[in-house]
Design an enzyme around this catalytic site. Structure first.
Site, mmCIF file in Angstrom:
data_model
loop_
_atom_site.group_PDB
_atom_site.id
_atom_site.type_symbol
_atom_site.label_atom_id
_atom_site.label_comp_id
_atom_site.label_asym_id
_atom_site.label_seq_id
_atom_site.Cartn_x
_atom_site.Cartn_y
_atom_site.Cartn_z
ATOM 1 N N ASN A 6 0.861 -1.185 0.000
ATOM 2 C CA ASN A 6 0.000 0.000 0.000
ATOM 3 C C ASN A 6 0.899 1.237 0.000
ATOM 4 O OD1 ASN A 6 -1.848 2.002 0.479
ATOM 5 N ND2 ASN A 6 -2.321 1.372 2.589
ATOM 6 N N GLU A 88 -6.559 3.938 8.063
ATOM 7 C CA GLU A 88 -6.400 5.390 7.889
ATOM 8 C C GLU A 88 -7.683 6.017 7.342
ATOM 9 O OE1 GLU A 88 -2.733 5.125 5.742
ATOM 10 O OE2 GLU A 88 -1.712 4.635 7.607
ATOM 11 N N GLY A 161 2.125 1.852 10.545
ATOM 12 C CA GLY A 161 3.000 3.010 10.359
ATOM 13 C C GLY A 161 3.731 3.444 11.613
HETATM 14 C C1 PEP Z 1 -0.792 -0.404 5.776
HETATM 15 O O1 PEP Z 1 -0.823 0.725 5.312
HETATM 16 O O2 PEP Z 1 -1.704 -1.197 5.483
HETATM 17 C C2 PEP Z 1 0.299 -0.784 6.663
HETATM 18 C C3 PEP Z 1 0.266 -1.962 7.206
HETATM 19 O O3 PEP Z 1 1.288 0.144 6.855
HETATM 20 P P1 PEP Z 1 2.710 -0.101 7.625
HETATM 21 O O4 PEP Z 1 3.317 -1.335 7.016
HETATM 22 O O5 PEP Z 1 3.472 1.130 7.368
HETATM 23 O O6 PEP Z 1 2.384 -0.309 9.061
#
Ligand code: PEP
Length: 231
Positions: A6, A88, A161
Site C-alpha cells: 500500500n 487510515e 505506520g
Molecule cells: C498499511 O498501510 O496497510 C500498513 C500496514 O502500513 P505499515 O506497514 O506502514 O504499518
C-alpha cells in the site's frame, strides 16, 4: 501467498511505473498486489499473478462528486482489486461502517477483488482478545464474508505506520478467530519488515501480508515476495 504493498500517499507516476515494471520482471509466483495513488494508475502490462489496484474509490460508476474517483475512472486502468476499510480511512479520514459497506457492496457488484481491512485500536487491544474480536466482528457488520473475491487483512490500528508490529502470538490468535468464520485468505498488516516477513508468513492461517512503509522501497518489497515464494 499474497504480498501486497500500500503506497498510501507516496510515489509518483514515474516511480510507480519503475516499481511495477521491476516487480513484474522478476517472475515471482506469489500473488502480488500494489496499491499506488490514483494519479499513478496506468495500463500496466502485468503477469496474471500481479495486480495493481486502488486504495480507495467513491461507490459510483460516475456522477457529480467533486474530487472523487468512481469506477469509470478505475476501469480505464483495468483496476480489479481495491482496498476497503483501511484504518487510515476509518480513523484518520472518518469513514463510517455505513460508508465502508456502500463501498464494499459497490466493489462486490463490480466483481472486484476486495482487500477488506479490520483491526483494533490500542485501548481495545489492552482489554484482551475478547474485546479485540468483538471490535473486529463489528467491522464486519453489513459485509458479505462469503464473497468469492474477498481477502481479509488484519491490521491493528496501533501497529500501522508506527514500527510496532503485533506479536506473533497475538497475530495468530486473531487469525485463528477469524478463520473460524471467514474462509477468505487472511493477511496481516502493521509495520511488517523484511526481517519479520518469514515469521509472520509462517503463522498458521496467515495467507500473506499487507505492507505500507517497508514496501515503498522496491528492493525491500522484492525481498518480501522472495521470502513468500520460498515458503
Ligand atoms: C498499511 O498501510 O496497510 C500498513 C500496514 O502500513 P505499515 O506497514 O506502514 O504499518
Amino acid at each position: 501467498m499474497i504480498v501486497a504493498s500500500n503506497f498510501k500517499t507516496n510515489h509518483n507516476r514515474k516511480s510507480t511505473k519503475e516499481f511495477v515494471d521491476f516487480i513484474n520482471n522478476q517472475n515471482y509466483f506469489s500473488e502480488v498486489r500494489i496499491y499506488p495513488p490514483f494519479t499513478a494508475l496506468n495500463n500496466f502490462e502485468l503477469t496474471p499473478n500481479i495486480r495493481v489496484g486502488a486504495q480507495n474509490f467513491y461507490p459510483v460508476q460516475n456522477g457529480s462528486f467533486t474530487g472523487e474517483i468512481g469506477f469509470d475512472q478505475l476501469e480505464e486502468f483495468d483496476v480489479e482489486t481495491v482496498l476497503v476499510g483501511h484504518s487510515e480511512r476509518r480513523h484518520v479520514l472518518g469513514e463510517s461502517q455505513e460508508s465502508i459497506c456502500l463501498k464494499y457492496n459497490f466493489a462486490k457488484e463490480k466483481e472486484c477483488e476486495i482487500v477488506y481491512c479490520v483491526g483494533e485500536p490500542k485501548e481495545i487491544r489492552e482489554q484482551g482478545i475478547e474485546a479485540v474480536m468483538s471490535y473486529i466482528w463489528k467491522q464486519f457488520d453489513g459485509i458479505d464474508i462469503d464473497y468469492d473475491e474477498l481477502v481479509v487483512a488484519y491490521e491493528p490500528v496501533w501497529a500501522i505506520g508506527t514500527g510496532l508490529s503485533a506479536s506473533l502470538e497475538d497475530i495468530k490468535e486473531v487469525l485463528d478467530n477469524l478463520r473460524a468464520k471467514v474462509k477468505a485468505p487472511l493477511l496481516y498488516g502493521g509495520s511488517v519488515k523484511v526481517e519479520t516477513t518469514k515469521d509472520i508468513l509462517d503463522i498458521e492461517n496467515c495467507d500473506g501480508i499487507l505492507v505500507g512503509t517497508a514496501s515503498w522501497d522496491v528492493n525491500n518489497f522484492s525481498k518480501m515476495i522472495e521470502i513468500a515464494d520460498n515458503l
